[in-house]
Design a protein around this motif. Sequence first.
Motif, PDB file in Angstrom:
ATOM      1  N   GLY A  69       5.341  11.950   0.693  1.00 19.64           N
ATOM      2  CA  GLY A  69       4.226  12.338   1.561  1.00 19.64           C
ATOM      3  C   GLY A  69       3.007  11.469   1.336  1.00 19.64           C
ATOM      4  O   GLY A  69       2.333  11.062   2.292  1.00 19.64           O
ATOM      5  N   GLY A  70       2.730  11.152   0.064  1.00 17.73           N
ATOM      6  CA  GLY A  70       1.622  10.249  -0.243  1.00 17.73           C
ATOM      7  C   GLY A  70       1.848   8.880   0.377  1.00 17.73           C
ATOM      8  O   GLY A  70       0.940   8.285   0.981  1.00 17.73           O
ATOM      9  N   SER A  71       3.087   8.376   0.256  1.00 19.54           N
ATOM     10  CA  SER A  71       3.413   7.076   0.855  1.00 19.54           C
ATOM     11  C   SER A  71       3.258   7.125   2.372  1.00 19.54           C
ATOM     12  O   SER A  71       2.707   6.207   2.985  1.00 19.54           O
ATOM     13  CB  SER A  71       4.850   6.690   0.503  1.00 19.54           C
ATOM     14  N   LEU A 124       1.382   9.098   4.149  1.00 18.41           N
ATOM     15  CA  LEU A 124      -0.031   9.191   4.526  1.00 18.41           C
ATOM     16  C   LEU A 124      -0.696   7.811   4.459  1.00 18.41           C
ATOM     17  O   LEU A 124      -1.424   7.407   5.379  1.00 18.41           O
ATOM     18  CB  LEU A 124      -0.753  10.171   3.590  1.00 18.41           C
ATOM     19  N   LEU A 125      -0.421   7.066   3.391  1.00 19.57           N
ATOM     20  CA  LEU A 125      -1.004   5.730   3.278  1.00 19.57           C
ATOM     21  C   LEU A 125      -0.472   4.813   4.374  1.00 19.57           C
ATOM     22  O   LEU A 125      -1.219   4.035   4.989  1.00 19.57           O
ATOM     23  CB  LEU A 125      -0.697   5.137   1.901  1.00 19.57           C
ATOM     24  N   THR A 146      -2.053   5.621   7.765  1.00 16.88           N
ATOM     25  CA  THR A 146      -3.468   5.271   7.929  1.00 16.88           C
ATOM     26  C   THR A 146      -3.704   3.776   7.709  1.00 16.88           C
ATOM     27  O   THR A 146      -4.845   3.340   7.606  1.00 16.88           O
ATOM     28  CB  THR A 146      -4.349   6.083   6.960  1.00 16.88           C
ATOM     29  N   THR A 147      -2.627   2.986   7.607  1.00 15.04           N
ATOM     30  CA  THR A 147      -2.773   1.540   7.362  1.00 15.04           C
ATOM     31  C   THR A 147      -2.049   0.694   8.413  1.00 15.04           C
ATOM     32  O   THR A 147      -2.609  -0.294   8.899  1.00 15.04           O
ATOM     33  CB  THR A 147      -2.192   1.171   5.977  1.00 15.04           C
ATOM     34  N   ILE A 162       2.224   2.394  -3.458  1.00 14.35           N
ATOM     35  CA  ILE A 162       1.306   2.794  -4.539  1.00 14.35           C
ATOM     36  C   ILE A 162       1.663   4.175  -5.114  1.00 14.35           C
ATOM     37  O   ILE A 162       1.757   4.323  -6.337  1.00 14.35           O
ATOM     38  CB  ILE A 162      -0.161   2.723  -4.059  1.00 14.35           C
ATOM     39  N   ILE A 167       0.837  -1.202   0.000  1.00 13.88           N
ATOM     40  CA  ILE A 167       0.000   0.000   0.000  1.00 13.88           C
ATOM     41  C   ILE A 167       0.872   1.253   0.000  1.00 13.88           C
ATOM     42  O   ILE A 167       0.603   2.223  -0.712  1.00 13.88           O
ATOM     43  CB  ILE A 167      -0.953  -0.034   1.206  1.00 13.88           C
TER      44      ILE A 167
END
Lengths: 408, 153
Positions: free
Chosen positions: A215-217, A219-220, A223-224, A93, A90
């Motif tokens: 940052g996207g990584s 955040l994922l 939240t995982t 991604i 995840i």
Amino acid sequence: MTRSPSSPGFWRSPLRGAWLTSALGVVLLGGITVLFVTGLVSYAAYNPNLSPVNDKTPDKGILGFYLFPWPTDPHWLYRLNQGLHVTLGITLIPVLLAKLWSVIPRLFALPPARSLAHALERISLLLLVGGALFEFVTGVLNIQLDYVFPGSFYTLHFYGAWVFFAAFVAHAVLKTPAALRNLRRLRDEEPSDLVSPRPDPPTVSRRGALWFVGGGSLLLFATTAGQSFDGLLRRTALLAPHGGADPGGGPSGFQINKTAAYAGIHAAETAEDAWRLVVTGRTGTVRLSRAQLARLPLHSAALPIACVEGWSTSDQWWRGVRLRDLAALVGYDDDPPDVLVESLQRRGAFRRAALRANQVADPRSLLALYVNGEDLSPDHGFPARIIVPAAPGVLNTKWVARMTFGDL
Amino acid sequence: MRRPLIPVGSPFQLLLLAASFALAGYAGVRLLADDWFGVAVWFVGAALLHDLVLLPLYAAADRAVVRGLGAAGHREWVRYVRVPAALSGLLLLVWFPLISGMVDRRYRLGTGLSPDGFLARWLLITAVLFGASALLLALRLRRATKQRPPAVH
């Protein structure tokens, strides 16, 4: 001509270039290698060669060359492996999406092929990109119980991984040397077909773009990852399927893969006068009520539930009859064999599951009657369930009805 | 001697790709064994959907933001829109089945958990992302105003 995507001038981002693609590529090289290895390890954890009931890909042939009897130590082995596989997948991604964005001009590049080798490489890229997206999409859908893909998840994700990996290895061998050269060069850009000949003025630096992807990584990940832990940490997994709250409270208030209602278990068939455990072995068959089981020597083990979907619980305190003691009841006193375990549940890919002799022999492997000091709840497998150290969740059969000891 | 119509290219690359295709073929026939058409559609469709739909869509959206803010003379504000929008969109893309509620029934029945919070949590995260971005922009603008020399007035 700049209106056509096959014209280099069509692509205007000043970010594209060999350095950005190389940086993202090197991250994926490491990350996807870990995903592939943990995926293969997860398959081995099912002990597919032990019995057909454990194997959803029986036609695997040489793709199962590496299989080995799954150990019971350390007891968190599957929890770690699968948490890593899913959480890392995840997290990667955004990197995958950014990598594909960085090379998109090449999809439209003309001429279609400069040589036979180049033509084959472009065909291979379809397997690479299609395979990567196929693996990520089936994985992401499966953990959300969205079974819309065309077939069994196990079959698609396993064979799909090998198709993808074949293209991935070729791509890595062809591109890694140049990628490392580009990164060593640091700031001065190598001339590359990815660099736009008429770039727009920048809105973000290349370093800023990498922070954006990271940052996207992050955040994922944030939240995982919590769905592999209990309590407050689980609550940080705001969007993951097994994040947030635990089901109910009390001793049985820990995560459930499939409830009794989902599995079609009726209270009437698990009642004291109805339910009997049927144990078969070398010396015949023994039928035991739950009360009779509870009078056998009981033992405790602190073990987690760890699901192929990547979530897990911390160690729960299970209490029940050792599997090797049940084997001894039917004639295997000192040499516990394999066992085939059958559940009351009517559907579900793993309503029958096999455990290997080393799993049966482990003193922590139990037919559990109690968890955290109370009777099992219906959703956690009442009247009795299997719990084996380091085994994938689905092999810890719930609502056990029958156990057949012997070499499988 | 006539030159071949298409050059052959690197023999090493040819051998490597041949080995790769052989392994992909070995796994591929097994992948396609049950529902070859459905799997092929998913495999190729995933690449086409990404390259020809998802990427052009988000690229066009990004370009619209850059143009719009550029026309208003605030090109440097792009990141304050782009970053929260992309992060929110990323979460929606990954967790779409749960957020959209399309697996509600199976999720509730299977896990014993409530499927109701996903949409709300995604919206709240989105609000926080845009809110934090707005706050950063406001702080930046204030600092810029303070640092501006009085002569400009």
